[in-house]
Design an enzyme around this catalytic site. Structure first.
Site, PDB file in Angstrom:
ATOM      1  N   HIS A  74      45.580  40.007  39.964  1.00 25.15           N
ATOM      2  CA  HIS A  74      46.554  38.932  40.201  1.00 25.15           C
ATOM      3  C   HIS A  74      47.074  38.991  41.631  1.00 25.15           C
ATOM      4  CE1 HIS A  74      50.222  36.563  38.461  1.00 25.15           C
ATOM      5  NE2 HIS A  74      50.039  36.282  39.737  1.00 25.15           N
ATOM      6  N   LEU A 105      45.897  34.710  47.606  1.00 24.61           N
ATOM      7  CA  LEU A 105      45.301  34.838  48.945  1.00 24.61           C
ATOM      8  C   LEU A 105      45.633  33.630  49.824  1.00 24.61           C
ATOM      9  CD1 LEU A 105      41.796  36.441  48.178  1.00 24.61           C
ATOM     10  CD2 LEU A 105      43.906  37.572  48.915  1.00 24.61           C
ATOM     11  N   ARG A 106      46.201  32.574  49.198  1.00 25.03           N
ATOM     12  CA  ARG A 106      46.766  31.418  49.927  1.00 25.03           C
ATOM     13  C   ARG A 106      45.770  30.502  50.632  1.00 25.03           C
ATOM     14  NH1 ARG A 106      51.288  31.931  47.054  1.00 25.03           N
ATOM     15  NH2 ARG A 106      52.815  33.402  47.858  1.00 25.03           N
ATOM     16  N   ASN A 151      46.885  28.636  42.985  1.00 20.41           N
ATOM     17  CA  ASN A 151      47.943  27.767  43.532  1.00 20.41           C
ATOM     18  C   ASN A 151      47.855  27.645  45.049  1.00 20.41           C
ATOM     19  OD1 ASN A 151      48.859  30.425  43.858  1.00 20.41           O
ATOM     20  ND2 ASN A 151      51.013  29.917  43.530  1.00 20.41           N
ATOM     21  N   ASP A 176      49.259  29.839  37.054  1.00 27.17           N
ATOM     22  CA  ASP A 176      50.262  30.784  37.555  1.00 27.17           C
ATOM     23  C   ASP A 176      51.122  30.178  38.664  1.00 27.17           C
ATOM     24  OD1 ASP A 176      51.471  33.446  37.871  1.00 27.17           O
ATOM     25  OD2 ASP A 176      50.497  33.383  39.826  1.00 27.17           O
ATOM     26  N   HIS A 225      51.418  32.346  32.841  1.00 28.10           N
ATOM     27  CA  HIS A 225      52.713  32.576  33.487  1.00 28.10           C
ATOM     28  C   HIS A 225      53.748  32.045  32.498  1.00 28.10           C
ATOM     29  CE1 HIS A 225      55.557  32.110  37.115  1.00 28.10           C
ATOM     30  NE2 HIS A 225      56.199  31.556  36.109  1.00 28.10           N
ATOM     31  N   ASN A 256      59.626  35.869  41.089  1.00 24.41           N
ATOM     32  CA  ASN A 256      59.599  35.210  39.787  1.00 24.41           C
ATOM     33  C   ASN A 256      58.434  35.739  38.956  1.00 24.41           C
ATOM     34  OD1 ASN A 256      60.243  33.412  37.776  1.00 24.41           O
ATOM     35  ND2 ASN A 256      58.932  31.792  38.594  1.00 24.41           N
ATOM     36  N   ASP A 261      50.618  40.891  41.657  1.00 23.28           N
ATOM     37  CA  ASP A 261      51.152  39.550  41.926  1.00 23.28           C
ATOM     38  C   ASP A 261      51.473  39.425  43.423  1.00 23.28           C
ATOM     39  OD1 ASP A 261      51.967  36.954  41.709  1.00 23.28           O
ATOM     40  OD2 ASP A 261      53.823  37.362  40.621  1.00 23.28           O
ATOM     41  N   HIS A 312      54.515  35.686  51.865  1.00 23.63           N
ATOM     42  CA  HIS A 312      55.208  34.511  52.395  1.00 23.63           C
ATOM     43  C   HIS A 312      55.453  34.674  53.879  1.00 23.63           C
ATOM     44  CE1 HIS A 312      55.851  32.223  48.765  1.00 23.63           C
ATOM     45  NE2 HIS A 312      56.262  33.306  48.135  1.00 23.63           N
TER      46      HIS A 312
HETATM   47  O1  DOR Z   1      57.249  35.276  42.816  1.00 29.55           O
HETATM   48  C1  DOR Z   1      56.286  34.557  42.620  1.00 29.55           C
HETATM   49  N1  DOR Z   1      55.518  34.104  43.634  1.00 29.55           N
HETATM   50  N2  DOR Z   1      56.018  34.177  41.374  1.00 29.55           N
HETATM   51  C2  DOR Z   1      55.082  33.274  41.091  1.00 29.55           C
HETATM   52  O2  DOR Z   1      54.894  32.983  39.934  1.00 29.55           O
HETATM   53  C3  DOR Z   1      54.324  32.608  42.167  1.00 29.55           C
HETATM   54  C4  DOR Z   1      54.277  33.445  43.371  1.00 29.55           C
HETATM   55  C5  DOR Z   1      53.810  32.685  44.585  1.00 29.55           C
HETATM   56  O3  DOR Z   1      52.773  32.016  44.512  1.00 29.55           O
HETATM   57  O4  DOR Z   1      54.455  32.817  45.629  1.00 29.55           O
HETATM   58 ZN    ZN Z   2      51.354  35.083  40.671  1.00 31.89          ZN
END
Ligand code: DOR
Ligand code: ZN
Length: 432
Positions: free
Chosen positions: A60, A63-64, A94, A152, A179, A278, A305, A309
């Protein structure tokens, strides 16, 4: 091409091995795991005092790429993985565009082939554009190499869509990664709802927001007979429901993250946006329930996860800050600290990073059996170092473990017989 890893403590839970042995790798495959091996040509990696394990898998990560390359891309994210001791990662859909069709899935796989330094498996979306309205082209996603499906980042709100997704997933024998968050309960919430949210004056997200959805999804997994996997489980109630569902024979698995296993909601007192995630960091009783779930087999694997950012998304008011923790480069030391505290055994921790995720996703990895692909993670259990985000390969420097000192770090990462990282540094030859 031969590589001999000499004198390390080989821990291969899949083969019940935990002793000092040598590992011989030939042409990218494990050739032998025995004592007293030698070679006349090739390379030798001295591993005395190190833990030699099957390659760690993180099922999980975000990689954006495509779309949010300023947060991370496949090159930087897979370097972070290798530096952090992972040989395989599975990336969430996502992105922008969302991985909801074969073209995007193929793009990710091609980029990973060219720019990635570890194995990458894309996860397809459950619904088109992850909007929860219409199912994505699941057959097409599977054909393009997606090993699971997930929306997710948010829940699939509509129960009938989730039911249909489970039905399709069952046809293709892939798991649905869920999720679990009931949005009408979590909306506007900034941290776990409890004692500290009251003290700090931040709107809370109750444990029940997760538990309502876990309960629903268990019912739907039972109805459809599909394989359900709960992402980032974080509450005592959710762990208990998974435990009971397993006992009843529901095909359910779940993962826990290092941050939910080590940290509590008390940390939010400093309004540190790096701890905003989250599902949110929970209270100690939930953390204790997660550890219990790890130890009794309710929780099947550890996944980071990894949610990198950009500074701007975190360097702002707490309310506006993005959720997420950059996790690939701190997971092993974080878990080694739980081992040192006696909260979890070393071999079980290695299981949770290897055969655990490999089993959930039916990957031919997670073992050092002769003949298998030579993906290995070598850990230096004595190495003491503080988390230095300036040295992260990930573009995401957002971690609440910043400057924390840990003992036990990745020493070397080997992918298909090639050393890709040593002591947290990517090998030059691997720079593509
Ligand atoms: O903290 C989180 N960041 N929870 C998520 O479910 C998504 C993830 C994100 O893509 O930044
Ligand atoms: Zn995630």
């Amino acid at each position: 091409m031969k590589l001999l890893i000499k004198g390390g403590q080989v821990i291969d839970p899949a083969n019940d091995i935990n002793e000092i042995r040598d590992v011989l790798i030939e042409d990218g495959l494990v050739k032998a795991v025995e004592a007293g091996l030698s070679i006349s040509d090739g390379e030798i990696l001295e591993a005395q005092g190190k833990l030699v394990c099957p390659g760690f898998i993180d099922m999980h990560v975000h990689l954006r790429e495509p779309g949010f390359e300023y947060k991370e891309d496949i090159a930087s994210g897979t370097r972070a993985a290798a530096a952090g001791g992972f040989t395989t990662v599975c990336c969430m859909p996502n992105t922008s565009p969302v991985i909801d069709n074969a073209a995007v899935a193929s793009f990710v796989r091609e980029r990973a082939q060219r720019a990635g330094v570890v194995n990458v498996h894309p996860i397809g979306a459950i619904s088109k554009n992850q909007e929860g309205k219409e199912l994505a082209e699941i057959a097409e996603l599977v054909a393009a190499g997606c090993i699971a499906i997930s929306d997710d980042g948010k829940s699939v709100e509509k129960s009938n869509i989730m039911r249909n997704a489970l039905d399709y997933a069952r046809m293709f024998d892939i798991p649905v990664l869920s999720h679990c968050e009931e949005p009408s309960l979590s909306r506007g919430g900034l941290m776990h709802e409890g004692f500290y949210s009251t003290i700090y004056g931040l709107k809370g997200i109750p444990a029940e927001a997760e538990e309502v959805m876990v309960a629903r999804d268990i019912l739907l997994a039972r109805l459809t007979g599909a394989r359900l996997h709960i992402c980032h489980i974080s509450t005592a109630g959710a762990v208990e429901m998974v435990r009971q569902a397993k006992a009843e024979g529901v095909l359910i698995t779940c993962e826990a993250t290092p941050h939910h296993l080590l940290l509590t909601d008390e940390l939010l007192g400093s309004y540190n946006t790096d701890a905003k995630v989250n599902p949110p960091l929970r209270s100690q009783e939930h953390v204790d329930a997660l550890i219990e779930g790890l130890n009794d087999g309710t929780i099947d694997c550890i996944a980071t996860d990894h949610a990198p950012h950009h500074l701007e998304s975190k360097d702002c008011e707490f309310e506006l800050a993005a959720n997420g923790i950059s996790g690939l480069e701190t997971a092993i030391p974080a878990l080694m600290s739980l081992v040192a505290e006696g909260r979890i055994s070393l071999t079980h921790m290695i299981e949770l990073f290897t055969i655990g995720p490999a089993g959930i996703l039916s990957l031919d990895r997670g073992t050092l059996s002769p003949g298998s692909v030579a993906d290995l993670t070598i850990i230096d259990p004595e190495m003491v170092k503080s988390v230095d985000t300036k040295k992260f390969y990930s573009r995401g420097k957002n971690t609440p473990f910043k400057e924390r000192e840990f003992k036990g770090w990745p020493h070397a990462t080997i992918v298909a017989g090639r050393q890709v990282a040593l002591k947290g540094t990517i090998m030059q030859g691997e720079m593509k």
